[in-house]
Design a protein around this motif. Structure first.
Motif, PDB file in Angstrom:
ATOM      1  N   ARG A  42       0.854  -1.196   0.000  1.00 48.28           N
ATOM      2  CA  ARG A  42       0.000   0.000   0.000  1.00 48.28           C
ATOM      3  C   ARG A  42       0.890   1.246   0.000  1.00 48.28           C
ATOM      4  NH1 ARG A  42      -5.344   1.113   1.587  1.00 48.28           N
ATOM      5  NH2 ARG A  42      -5.718  -1.044   0.919  1.00 48.28           N
TER       6      ARG A  42
ATOM      7  N   ASP B 295      -7.898  -5.590  -1.460  1.00 47.38           N
ATOM      8  CA  ASP B 295      -6.826  -6.347  -0.806  1.00 47.38           C
ATOM      9  C   ASP B 295      -7.337  -7.669  -0.245  1.00 47.38           C
ATOM     10  OD1 ASP B 295      -5.129  -4.287  -1.418  1.00 47.38           O
ATOM     11  OD2 ASP B 295      -4.917  -3.535   0.631  1.00 47.38           O
TER      12      ASP B 295
ATOM     13  N   GLU C 257      -3.907   7.046  -3.302  1.00 47.98           N
ATOM     14  CA  GLU C 257      -3.618   5.880  -2.475  1.00 47.98           C
ATOM     15  C   GLU C 257      -3.935   4.648  -3.296  1.00 47.98           C
ATOM     16  OE1 GLU C 257      -4.761   3.864   1.867  1.00 47.98           O
ATOM     17  OE2 GLU C 257      -5.845   5.636   1.147  1.00 47.98           O
ATOM     18  N   THR C 258      -3.009   3.707  -3.355  1.00 40.38           N
ATOM     19  CA  THR C 258      -3.226   2.519  -4.159  1.00 40.38           C
ATOM     20  C   THR C 258      -2.463   1.341  -3.574  1.00 40.38           C
ATOM     21  OG1 THR C 258      -3.142   1.600  -6.409  1.00 40.38           O
ATOM     22  CG2 THR C 258      -1.304   2.983  -5.739  1.00 40.38           C
ATOM     23  N   THR C 259      -2.823   0.163  -4.029  1.00 44.29           N
ATOM     24  CA  THR C 259      -2.076  -1.043  -3.694  1.00 44.29           C
ATOM     25  C   THR C 259      -1.268  -1.469  -4.907  1.00 44.29           C
ATOM     26  OG1 THR C 259      -3.688  -1.840  -2.071  1.00 44.29           O
ATOM     27  CG2 THR C 259      -2.240  -3.481  -3.064  1.00 44.29           C
TER      28      THR C 259
ATOM     29  N   THR D 141       0.917   5.744  -0.737  1.00 39.11           N
ATOM     30  CA  THR D 141       0.162   6.993  -0.832  1.00 39.11           C
ATOM     31  C   THR D 141       1.060   8.078  -1.400  1.00 39.11           C
ATOM     32  OG1 THR D 141      -1.202   6.391   1.084  1.00 39.11           O
ATOM     33  CG2 THR D 141      -1.203   8.707   0.413  1.00 39.11           C
TER      34      THR D 141
ATOM     35  N   THR E 236       5.559   4.034   0.970  1.00 40.94           N
ATOM     36  CA  THR E 236       4.930   2.795   1.424  1.00 40.94           C
ATOM     37  C   THR E 236       4.384   2.946   2.838  1.00 40.94           C
ATOM     38  OG1 THR E 236       6.334   1.401   0.032  1.00 40.94           O
ATOM     39  CG2 THR E 236       5.323   0.364   1.957  1.00 40.94           C
TER      40      THR E 236
ATOM     41  N   LEU F 136     -10.275   0.008  -2.266  1.00 42.42           N
ATOM     42  CA  LEU F 136      -8.950  -0.547  -2.020  1.00 42.42           C
ATOM     43  C   LEU F 136      -8.904  -1.615  -0.935  1.00 42.42           C
ATOM     44  CD1 LEU F 136      -6.338   2.342  -2.320  1.00 42.42           C
ATOM     45  CD2 LEU F 136      -6.496   0.247  -3.675  1.00 42.42           C
ATOM     46  N   ASP F 137      -9.456  -1.318   0.245  1.00 42.74           N
ATOM     47  CA  ASP F 137      -9.390  -2.302   1.328  1.00 42.74           C
ATOM     48  C   ASP F 137     -10.098  -3.593   0.937  1.00 42.74           C
ATOM     49  OD1 ASP F 137      -7.938  -0.584   2.891  1.00 42.74           O
ATOM     50  OD2 ASP F 137      -9.632   0.072   4.122  1.00 42.74           O
TER      51      ASP F 137
END
Length: 369
Positions: A10, A64, A30-32, A12, A361, A60-61
């Motif tokens: 993750r 994941d 914000e990304t993974t 930002t 990160t 996003l959450d």
């Protein structure tokens, strides 16, 4: 190809300026990031979902969790030996979640092509060395602010301007841009589903401005509404959120719901399905262009490669890195006479900057194969 490890990281990154659409305002990305490691290569991709389920039902959450608990185990069941071409069918039993499926397929494809010494552009079928770049201009607080932004982007060399619109911010911004910069500027608008068919008469007032297209004016599931609207206004209708597969594209074209398609690879499940949509549109004489999701250099590299295919005849949202980031995750993409160069190295063709990656990160998780 034998996969050894999949990492979810993750990150930002601050945007150079807030970006406002009808869905809301973003001040950071914000990304993974997904990293796939093999014995001889590593592949990278970034999740296109946003922190909140506003652009789409994915967020996003949730992504994941889906990747960790539902998608990766299905890939592990193949014994770690798989190709990107097997990902879609292997993950098909899991309903929906195209962005989560896309980020896995893309990272695997990147590693696979790096092992083979082949570029994304060559693998997908790009026919150009560079692609024309457009820029997306968010909703502003005032017309003066909008005009200053457009003037700056045109001065930088962008070949097409896209204005985000919503009820209350549509006719006047378009009129102001046309009056200030003239009819020769390639101009289009993006509504991000903010209108209904009851607004047809109002949207028809955009016709005199000679727009390239009106993007996704109605809800994503209202294909028939778009088909009806296309008969009521002269501005070409472009579909974005409504198109999640080549089958969707074929149906929308057959119904007359669009005459242009915006292809966002993450939204359709990956670059292999994006290529199929390109082919369907080309067979029907429908032009396409490549949309953007505030990508870092990782996603931008793959998007630029896709935009090199022959039916990508309109400038896409393949902006320079500086449009969004003061410091990108890769060497920056830059404008060259209004174009962005397609990377030609193996895989996505760009290297991740480890120092930048470490700074941005916020968490990481590794899954062993």
């Amino acid at each position: 190809m034998k996969i050894e490890n999949i990492e979810l990281r993750r990150v930002t990154m601050p945007l150079v300026s807030p970006f406002r659409t009808s869905f809301g305002t973003a001040s950071e990305r914000e990304t993974t990031l997904v990293r796939v490691t093999t014995a001889n290569a590593e592949g990278w991709a970034e999740h296109a979902a946003e922190p909140d389920p506003l652009y789409s039902s994915e967020f996003l959450d949730g992504g994941d969790v889906v990747i960790r608990d539902h998608l990766v185990p299905r890939l592990q069941a193949l014994g770690g030996r798989l190709t990107a071409e097997l990902v879609a069918t292997t993950l098909a039993p899991v309903k929906g979640h195209p962005m989560s499926k896309s980020v896995l397929e893309t990272a695997i494809l990147d590693a696979q092509l790096k092992e083979a010494g082949t570029s994304f552009a060559h693998h997908l079928g790009a026919v150009r060395d560079c692609v024309p770049a457009g820029v997306s201009v968010g909703i502003m607080d005032s017309l003066d602010e909008l005009l200053a932004a457009v003037e700056s982007y045109l001065a930088e060399g962008y070949l097409r301007i896209k204005l985000k619109i919503e009820p209350g911010w549509d006719l006047e911004p378009v009129r102001a841009v046309r009056e200030r910069f003239g009819d020769n500027v390639l101009l289009q608008v993006d509504a991000n589903t903010a209108y209904t068919l009851a607004d047809a008469r109002h949207l028809g007032q955009l016709d005199p401005f000679g727009l390239l297209l009106l993007e996704q004016p109605l809800a994503e599931d209202d294909i028939l509404g778009h088909a009806h609207l296309a008969k009521l206004i002269q501005t070409p209708i472009c579909l974005d959120e409504s198109i999640e597969s080549a089958r969707d594209a074929a149906a929308a074209i057959a119904l007359g719901a669009c005459s242009v398609i915006n292809i966002k690879p993450a939204r359709v499940g990956g670059y292999l399905e994006a290529r199929r949509i390109h082919d369907v549109a080309a067979a029907n004489g429908v032009p396409v262009w490549c949309g953007g999701m505030l990508e870092t250099g990782i996603g931008r590299a793959a998007n630029v490669a896709l935009a090199g295919l022959p039916n990508f005849v309109l400038p896409g949202d393949t902006s320079a890195s500086s449009r969004y980031y003061a410091q990108d995750l890769t060497a920056p993409f830059v404008l060259e006479e209004g174009h962005v160069r397609i990377p030609r190295g193996p895989g996505i063709g760009v290297d991740i900057l480890p120092d930048v990656l470490g700074e941005i990160t916020t968490s990481s998780m590794a899954i062993r194969f």
